[in-house]
Design an enzyme around this catalytic site. Structure first.
Site, PDB file in Angstrom:
ATOM      1  CB  CYS A 387     -25.900 -43.924  -7.197  1.00 50.25           C
ATOM      2  SG  CYS A 387     -26.657 -45.555  -7.229  1.00 50.25           S
ATOM      3  CG  MET A 388     -22.698 -40.648  -5.569  1.00 44.35           C
ATOM      4  SD  MET A 388     -21.277 -40.361  -4.473  1.00 44.35           S
ATOM      5  CE  MET A 388     -19.979 -41.227  -5.359  1.00 44.35           C
TER       6      MET A 388
END
Length: 397
Positions: A387-388
């Site tokens: 996600c990051m």
């Protein structure tokens, strides 16, 4: 690929990635606004920054070029046209009113790029404004935000995803995140590094979020469908990737709409060309509709088990499943802690949170090298290494 940027799979050696280091926008979170701004907790920002720095250093240690979204944004805002575009996008909210909007337009135009970046990402409170006094400012509380902060910028995967040598700027479903894609689109459109890069989709179109898009193999995309990414969004994206000859198959994968399974990459992520780490408590129920192009029309198959449909589309015998956790209870806990939200940095090498010890042990038993990072504070927004990170360039696997 002729372009220096491009991604065709989830697991090719990672060359360039875009991250966002947690910043002052996270300090704007309070128990009163964190739900609206889509955070489950109030992170310890200094510790989150330390953890993120270690994440970035782990990537650099493997030869990955790390770009920071805010650095790119500041460089983009050096152009007057980009500044005007960013300011107008930030002032579209109907709650401002014309008196305040006019004042802010002029005040923001006078800021240097770095200071403007801070306002665009960390927001602006009513008590931080010196002028524009009128009915709106008088009736708002002193700590009400005129421009909302963007704490979810941390999750750079959601606002854009590279498919081949093109970048799909996504359309985020939640109002609190709408400006993220506008800033991301501005960077890709105006920053010299990305000059001439063709774009797909766009924030004005039907909802598609990058966390729902998995590049299973060259020419094969899986896209989660639910509250965040809509069926209409998948349909538009499928037509675009087929038209650009970037894919021959799109798997539309309905996912349950729970807080812990908001995106497809909270359920499964690729760790090798034929291996996927997957939340076992939903694996048996996960289905896929295979979408292909027949003439000018989309051909949609009947739903079948996701792993079966994926293997067929990828033209492999089996897509091997590595379970999150060791049993249903640990699987649920480690899925909540993003145990299967891994970031592959090469075939059989993946970054994962160190706290998910059972899942990481399963990965290692399956021949996957785990690059473990701390995520006690980074995970407070419910997002893992995948996600990051927004991969911008990968080798073909």
């Amino acid at each position: 690929m002729s372009s220096p940027h491009g991604v065709s799979t989830e697991v090719g050696r990672l060359r360039t990635v875009m991250l966002h280091r947690p910043g002052p926008e996270l300090r704007r979170l309070t128990p009163r606004n964190n739900d609206r701004l889509l955070f489950d907790g109030i992170p310890w920002v200094a510790r989150a920054q330390d953890e993120h720095d270690a994440f970035a250093e782990a990537l650099r240690g493997r030869g990955v070029e790390v770009l920071y979204l805010t650095d790119l944004l500041v460089e983009t805002l050096a152009a007057e046209s980009a500044r005007e575009h960013a300011i107008e996008a930030a002032l579209t909210s109907l709650h401002l009113g014309e008196t305040l909007r006019g004042y802010l337009r002029q005040a923001l135009a006078e800021l240097a790029p770095d200071a403007l970046k801070d306002v665009l990402t960390a927001g602006l409170r009513n008590d931080e404004v010196r002028g524009g006094t009128g009915l709106v400012t008088s009736l708002l509380a002193h700590d009400d935000f005129l421009i909302d902060p963007l704490p979810n910028l941390l999750f750079t995967r959601d606002s854009s995803v590279w498919i081949g040598d093109r970048v799909a700027v996504t359309s985020l479903a939640m109002p609190a995140r709408a400006r993220e894609t506008q800033l991301t689109e501005l960077i890709y459109a105006e920053h010299p590094r990305f000059a001439g890069t063709p774009q797909l989709h766009g924030w004005r179109h039907e909802h598609v979020e990058g966390g729902d898009v998995l590049l299973l193999s060259p020419g094969v995309l899986a896209v989660g469908v639910g509250e965040r990414t809509t069926a209409a969004g998948v349909e538009r994206l499928a037509r675009q990737v087929f038209g650009a000859e970037l894919a021959h198959t799109v798997l539309a994968v309905p996912i349950a709409q729970e807080r812990a399974t908001m995106h497809l990459d909270t359920v499964c992520t690729m760790v090798d060309v034929d291996k996927i780490v997957m939340y076992p408590n939903v694996a048996d129920q996960l289905r896929a509709l295979t979408v292909t192009l027949r003439g000018d029309d989309l051909d949609v198959s009947a739903a079948e088990p996701f792993l079966v449909a994926a293997a067929k589309a990828m033209e492999i015998d089996t897509l091997h499943q590595i379970d999150t956790g060791l049993d249903p209870v640990t699987a649920e806990r480690e899925q909540w802690d993003d145990g299967n939200n891994t970031l592959a940095i090469a075939p059989r090498v993946a970054v994962a949170y160190e706290r998910n010890v059972e899942t990481n042990a399963r990965l290692e038993e399956s021949g996957i090298e785990v690059v473990a990072i701390s995520g006690s504070e980074l995970g407070s927004g419910r997002g893992g290494p995948r996600c990051m990170s927004c991969p911008i360039a990968r080798d073909e696997a």
